[in-house]
Every structure is written in C-alpha cells, then in structure tokens.
Design a protein around this motif. Sequence first.
Motif: not given
Length: 638
Positions: A101-109, A118-124
């Motif tokens: 899930p971190f890789h999918i949302l482009d986040l660090d582990t 914030k990442a979810y809102k942006k990518m969704s």
Amino acid sequence: MLQYDDSAAAFVALSFVTIYIVPCKLLHVALFSSDEEIGAISRTTAEKEKAAKLKKTSKGLKTLNSPWFLANLVITILLTALFLWLFLSVQSNGEVNSFDPFHILDLDTGADMKEIKKAYKKMSLKFHPDKNPNNPQAEATFMMVAKAYEALTDPTAKENYEKYGNPDGKQSLAVSIGLPEFLLNVDNRNFVLLSYLIIMVGVIPMAVWSYYSNSSKFGEKDVMYDSYAWFHHNLNEHILIKSLPEVLSGSAEFRERNMTKTVEGKQEIGKILVKAKPHMQKPQFQHPVVLKGNVLLHAYLTRQTDVLSEASQEDLNFMLRYSSSLIDAMISVCKHQESLAAALNCIKFGQYVAQGMWMKDSELLQLPHFTSAEVAHATKGKNGVKTIKDYIALDNDSKKGLADFSDAQKEDIFKTCTLLPDVTIESKVFVDDDEDSNVYEGDLCTVAVTITRNNLEDGEKAGLVHAPRFPFPKREAWWVALGTTQGKIISIDKVTSPNKVVEHKIKFLAPKTGTYEFELHVLSNAYVGFDFSDSVELKTLDASVLPEYKIHPDDAELDDEPTLFEEMMNANIEDDSDSEEEEDSDSDDESEEGGIRELTAAERKKQELQNARKKAASAAGDDSDSDDDSDVEEVHAD
C-alpha cells in the motif's frame, strides 16, 4: 485483483528468450566441433584431402557463408541484447509485484496518517474514473489506491496486511498477469490491436503454412514424395545397375539445383558428356536436369572430376550429399515392389557411389594410390589376384603393385587393408519355443544371421568407411536380404550396429508342406567385393500330424467369465433399468392419486376441449393419410 505486472512480464520474456538462446549454443558447436564429430579423420594420406575439405566446409568461419546461419546469428545477437536488458531489469526490480500500500500511494514505509490521507486524496482525484473515461488502466489504479488506503486505515484490513501481506487476509496464491502495463494505456490501444492483428492473422498463419507446405513435401528418410513417385515409375525387376545413375539424377531434390541456365553451363555439360558417354547407357530422358545429373555422376564414377568446373563440382557434391538417403529410398521402393534383383542392384550401385568407381573397374581400385597400371601388375603373374579379398589375405611382402610407391604410400595400402571389412557370415533356421527341430506349416520361422567382424578387437566398434573419393563421412552398415528363388523379397533390412558381432533375425510364417530354398544375401553399403550369398533350405511338414492341443479346464472357465468392460456395461444397464422402474412407479402413484381426486368443473371443461381438439386432429390426419395412400397407389400404378 489480478493486474498487469512489468516485473512479471520481464520474467516471462526472459524465459521465452532463453528458450531460443540456449539451443543457439550450436554456434559454438559449429565453430569449434571436433574433427571426429564431423567425420574429418585421416587414417591414411589419401583421406587427408577429404578431411581438410570437411574441416573447411563444416567448421570454422566458413560456416558463416550459409544464409540460414547468418540469419540465425543476427537473430541470436538481437535476442542476446534483449536478454541482457531483461536480466538487468530483473536484477534491479526482480521481485514480482506484491501488494504494497505504501508503494501504491507513493509513500515511504511507515508514513503517518496525515500523509496517507493526503496521498489518497491526491491519487484518487487523479485516477478517478469520471476524470479518466474509457481508461481501464486508470480505473484499475483507482481501485488499487482505494484498497491501499483501506489497508492502512481500516483496523481489520491493516491487521490482515501486517500478518499476511494482503488486506483481504490470508491468500492461497498471489498471482499477477505477466504482461507489461503499457498494454492497458488507452494511448497504445491502436498499436496493441494492430500488433495483435498482424501476429494472429499474418505471422502465425504464414509460419504454419510455410512449415506445412515444406514438411508435406517429404516422406520417410527425409526424401521428397516426388522422388518416391519418380522411383516407382522407373524402378522395376528388370532395372540394371548402369541405368541407376539416371534414375538417381531425376530425384526431386536435384531439379532446382541442376537446371542449367547459362550457355556456358550447357557447353560444359556437352564436353563432359563426350568423355563420359562410352561408360554410359543410352539416356532414356533428355530433360536438362536429368541429363546434367547423369553426366556429373558418370564423371564422378569414372574418376574424371578433374574436368569439372568449380560450380559443377559443387553441384556434384550436392548430389552426393543426399545420395545415401536417396539410394535407401530406392531400395525401399524395390522392397515395396518385392523385386529382389532390383534391390540388390540398388545396393551395389550405392557401393560404387561410395568408392567412386564403376562397373568395369577392378575391386583393387578401392586401395589408395592404385591406378589401372598397379591393378594390371597386381592381377597378373605369380601371386596375382583378382579380388580385394584375396589381395587382403596376402602377406604384405607378397602384395604386388607396390613397386613404384614410396614407403608412406605402402603404409597407406597396408593400413587400408586392415580397415576394409573381414567378416564371417553364419545363418540358421529355427522355430522359437518348439518341442522338436522340425518346421510345420504355419510355424513362425526365424532366420538368424550373425555377422562377425574379424578385423575388430573385442569391444571395438566399426568406424567410418574408408572412402577418400566420397566427399562426406559414411558409416559402415550391412544389408541383409532374404528372398525366394523366383526373385521375390521376403525381408530386406539395413543393419547399422557397429559392434564386432551383430545378429539379425528375420521372421516369417512357414509356407505349405514341402521343401523350399531361399536366397540369403548380405551386402556392404559402401565396399565393393565383400558381398555374401547363400541358400537357406527349409522343409515344412504337415501340421495335422501334431498332437491336438487341449485347453485346460481352468483356462476354458476363464474364457466364459465376463471381461471388465462387460461388467461395467452390465452395471450401467442395471442402473438404467432401476431408474426406469422408479420412474414407472412414480408415474403410477401420480395416476392413482389423480384418480382418487375429483375433477373440478373448470378442469372437466378443459379436458373436454382437449379431447375435442385431439379428435379433430386425428380426423384431419386420417384424411391426409388417405390422400397419401392414394398418391402411393398411383405411383405404383404408374
């Protein structure tokens, strides 16, 4: 949810490329194969020139002249570059994509909840289907983003992910589609469809058609069907050895190669024909292809190849390359025709082709450095011999025709005498598992032929045929033929075992009561003058004198027992009958229940209407039947 995976695609592509690259190690074999593997051995100085030519044409950089080899080399180089690129890609990103899930949302582990939301809102918002209509890749990414957010925010999903690596819990198998993700990109849709169309409609059908059209031309022994048809047309029980070069020249394998297209080529064939004509039978076919092949073969058989041009020599070598398989095909055609004389002539023709000599030549010309002068000296006077067998049997000091030879040339001749076959042939007739030594009508007889190579040590194998004039390596073999005195073939087989002692068995049913004599022939596939012929006598007795065979009672009872198949069929029939009985009983019960219950007024009215309709239909049917009957009567009346 299955998804397209670039890493998995790299693994799949790497596997398919490896399937082609690994067999292409034949490149190394072609360039660096040993002399023994290509038959380039020189046991005598006479074989040195042949070995040198084989090395030149069968190994080293000379093989790069082949168009097939060049095409294969180019493809191999391109696929090797692709292999290296895929290998590096797998090394850098070698693990097939798993759910992260971190890789999918482009986040660090280990990112906190604020960053996750914030990442979810942006990518969704970026991959929402409403903003990306008709884009399956964006839709799949949106679903993965939602699933990744759930795995990091929902307690149950998060616990499943931490335990099993998947928010849905423990998975039996994690798989992904081994295809690159760019195939889902809407911008590549036309390219993907066009590529699929070209491959499925163009490339694959063309490859199948090409393979089938080429393979359908060839039959047994990789000989073309047109060649078999040509042999069937020209071979018969009256064919002579001197006619066989012309038959071989008409093979379908040579028709394109031997078509003379230039004036110079036609003039050269005319000049060679003048020299070879005294040794040729009058040609039956004047077709340019057959005539050229016939002339080239006679130039080879009469040892006049020094007058051939380089192009004609290459054409001759092309014919000699396929001569062994074609002659074997000619023998198989004679076997089909049951013509023993024709088959023996084809075998002897193969001997002449292997040794580069013709019918009137002395057998001693198989020895290196021997010419007609040495033959004349060796066959005349004291200790003069006519056959190669007798010459080999002489002591080295008693061998004639060596006066003008050097010590090295004499050693070649002595060495060749040890290489030429020295065989003993034994045969016997018997019946397997018989109570006595007699043969009765209908018995399965066996003729056992034992070939013993006396010139080999125990455990030693027969090597290549000593044939310096034949430009290709040839393995020693023996033809074993059994036929009737009327010239019909009972059996003919090629024995290829290189062992010191070889046993070949011929089986056939014993004929009617009487005394019979069969002809047994054992012939070399490559040497002249070593053929063996013998007669096999067989006396068959009347089978009625044998005691009657009585079947044991236990065996008779076994014959009466049903087989496994019959038991299974009977079981199925019983099951069907049981089911039918159950259906009948059910229908009876229903009818009884129906009879007990009184019909209502509406049901009675409905039943009356149905009965009336049936009567009307039956009346109409009777009228049509009567009409049909009248038609039938009129037809019979006519």
